[in-house]
Design a protein around this motif. Structure first.
Motif, mmCIF file in Angstrom:
data_model
loop_
_atom_site.group_PDB
_atom_site.id
_atom_site.type_symbol
_atom_site.label_atom_id
_atom_site.label_comp_id
_atom_site.label_asym_id
_atom_site.label_seq_id
_atom_site.Cartn_x
_atom_site.Cartn_y
_atom_site.Cartn_z
ATOM 1 N N SER A 1 0.861 -1.186 0.000
ATOM 2 C CA SER A 1 0.000 0.000 0.000
ATOM 3 C C SER A 1 0.897 1.236 0.000
ATOM 4 C CB SER A 1 -0.853 0.008 1.268
ATOM 5 O OG SER A 1 -0.008 0.147 2.413
ATOM 6 N N PRO A 2 0.330 2.424 -0.268
ATOM 7 C CA PRO A 2 1.138 3.649 -0.162
ATOM 8 C C PRO A 2 1.784 3.786 1.220
ATOM 9 C CG PRO A 2 -0.908 4.131 -1.294
ATOM 10 C CD PRO A 2 -1.009 2.712 -0.813
ATOM 11 N N PHE A 3 1.066 3.375 2.272
ATOM 12 C CA PHE A 3 1.605 3.453 3.638
ATOM 13 C C PHE A 3 2.874 2.608 3.769
ATOM 14 C CE2 PHE A 3 1.840 1.455 7.861
ATOM 15 C CZ PHE A 3 2.011 2.581 8.650
ATOM 16 N N TYR B 1 -0.072 6.342 -8.962
ATOM 17 C CA TYR B 1 0.257 7.709 -8.547
ATOM 18 C C TYR B 1 1.268 8.277 -9.538
ATOM 19 C CZ TYR B 1 -1.962 6.234 -4.215
ATOM 20 O OH TYR B 1 -2.867 5.762 -3.286
ATOM 21 N N ILE B 2 0.898 9.366 -10.203
ATOM 22 C CA ILE B 2 1.693 9.919 -11.295
ATOM 23 C C ILE B 2 2.421 11.185 -10.850
ATOM 24 C CG2 ILE B 2 1.579 10.877 -13.640
ATOM 25 C CD1 ILE B 2 -0.848 9.058 -14.134
ATOM 26 N N GLN C 1 -0.213 12.740 -4.510
ATOM 27 C CA GLN C 1 -0.677 12.055 -3.316
ATOM 28 C C GLN C 1 -2.024 11.364 -3.541
ATOM 29 O OE1 GLN C 1 1.340 11.922 -0.397
ATOM 30 N NE2 GLN C 1 2.701 12.702 -2.006
ATOM 31 N N ASP C 2 -2.642 11.650 -4.673
ATOM 32 C CA ASP C 2 -3.958 11.093 -4.987
ATOM 33 C C ASP C 2 -3.844 10.095 -6.135
ATOM 34 O OD1 ASP C 2 -5.358 12.780 -3.130
ATOM 35 O OD2 ASP C 2 -5.043 14.426 -4.545
ATOM 36 N N PRO C 3 -4.501 8.938 -6.006
ATOM 37 C CA PRO C 3 -4.453 7.958 -7.093
ATOM 38 C C PRO C 3 -5.127 8.495 -8.352
ATOM 39 C CG PRO C 3 -6.024 7.274 -5.413
ATOM 40 C CD PRO C 3 -5.301 8.464 -4.871
ATOM 41 N N ASP C 4 -4.641 8.057 -9.493
ATOM 42 C CA ASP C 4 -5.172 8.516 -10.779
ATOM 43 C C ASP C 4 -6.662 8.173 -10.897
ATOM 44 O OD1 ASP C 4 -4.384 9.425 -13.693
ATOM 45 O OD2 ASP C 4 -5.661 7.652 -13.914
ATOM 46 N N SER C 5 -7.476 9.167 -11.171
ATOM 47 C CA SER C 5 -8.926 8.978 -11.167
ATOM 48 C C SER C 5 -9.402 8.184 -12.383
ATOM 49 C CB SER C 5 -9.639 10.336 -11.122
ATOM 50 O OG SER C 5 -9.257 11.143 -12.221
#
Length: 249
Positions: A46-48, A74-75, A79-83
């Protein structure tokens, strides 16, 4: 030399030999500056847990980070995953139903809450009973009309994902986003959740010499000239494979 796209797993692939990784990072960093080569990490973490690893090891900053077995992208340090990718995965995915059905399998032990993601439900399962439990689990989920896949890797990790989410499909999305040709793309891995990087792919593939039995068995049963089984381990194996394919001297 010219631009290429490297997509690599982290644990037991890029990470495992600090000295070898440092040497490879130096070459990749130079290649990225000189030729515009792109570095993408594709991890089951996970990102964590990725941030935890990044605080412990000297990783290059990736151009794109693919987390949670291909379910989050994540591009450019976002910090936000690609929608766009998230919208694609949300079709025919019912996370609550997946959890409800999986809970009836007492052999499954839930992984940490940080590893339970929007498009991933994860458990631990003893390798000795995996061959019996996994087909039954998949059958129970499919009988409910769920469009899912069940991935087992590392001799313990069970990940239930949307059918259209895995490392291979994420690789295609990333490669198209970066507009890099399939012949200039190479993927690296060591375990079962990396099979999607190599199965029916035109991209080059590098399997590290320390790969898990589940990946080696699959590799031996599914030969492909685009795929290279290294003799070296960890980052040294990636270097060996990149030299084999002519991406590094």
């Amino acid at each position: 030399m010219k631009q290429f796209l490297l997509i690599t797993d982290l644990d037991y692939t890029l990470v495992g030999d600090d000295e070898a990784m440092a040497q490879l990072n130096q070459q990749l960093d130079f290649h990225r500056q000189q030729y515009g080569t792109k570095v993408v990490y594709s991890t089951g973490r996970s990102p964590f847990l990725y941030q935890q690893l990044a605080s412990e090891k000297k990783l290059l900053e990736p151009d794109i980070l693919v987390c949670s077995v291909g379910t989050e992208i994540y591009i450019n340090g976002s910090q936000d995953p690609d929608s766009t990718w998230a919208d694609k995965l949300s079709q025919a995915w019912d996370r609550n139903l997946v959890k409800t059905i999986s809970a009836t399998f007492t052999e499954l032990q839930p992984q940490a809450e940080s590893e339970q993601r929007d498009f991933k439900v994860s458990y631990f399962l003893d390798e000795k009973i995996a061959g019996q439990v996994l087909p039954e689990l998949e059958r129970a989920l499919l009988e409910q009309g769920l469009d899912i896949q069940v991935i087992y890797s590392g001799g313990q990790d069970v990940d239930i994902l949307p059918r259209h989410a895995n490392k291979g499909m994420a690789m295609t999305f990333v490669r198209q986003h970066l507009e890099i040709d399939v012949t200039k793309t190479v993927a690296c891995g060591d375990s079962g959740n990396d099979i999607a990087l190599f199965a029916h792919r035109e991209e080059k593939g590098i399997i590290v010499g320390n790969a898990r039995p589940e990946l080696l068995d699959w590799h031996n049963a599914n030969p492909n000239p685009n795929r290279y089984l290294a003799t070296a381990k960890f980052a040294n194996a990636i270097t060996e494979g990149l030299q084999h394919f002519g991406f590094l001297e």
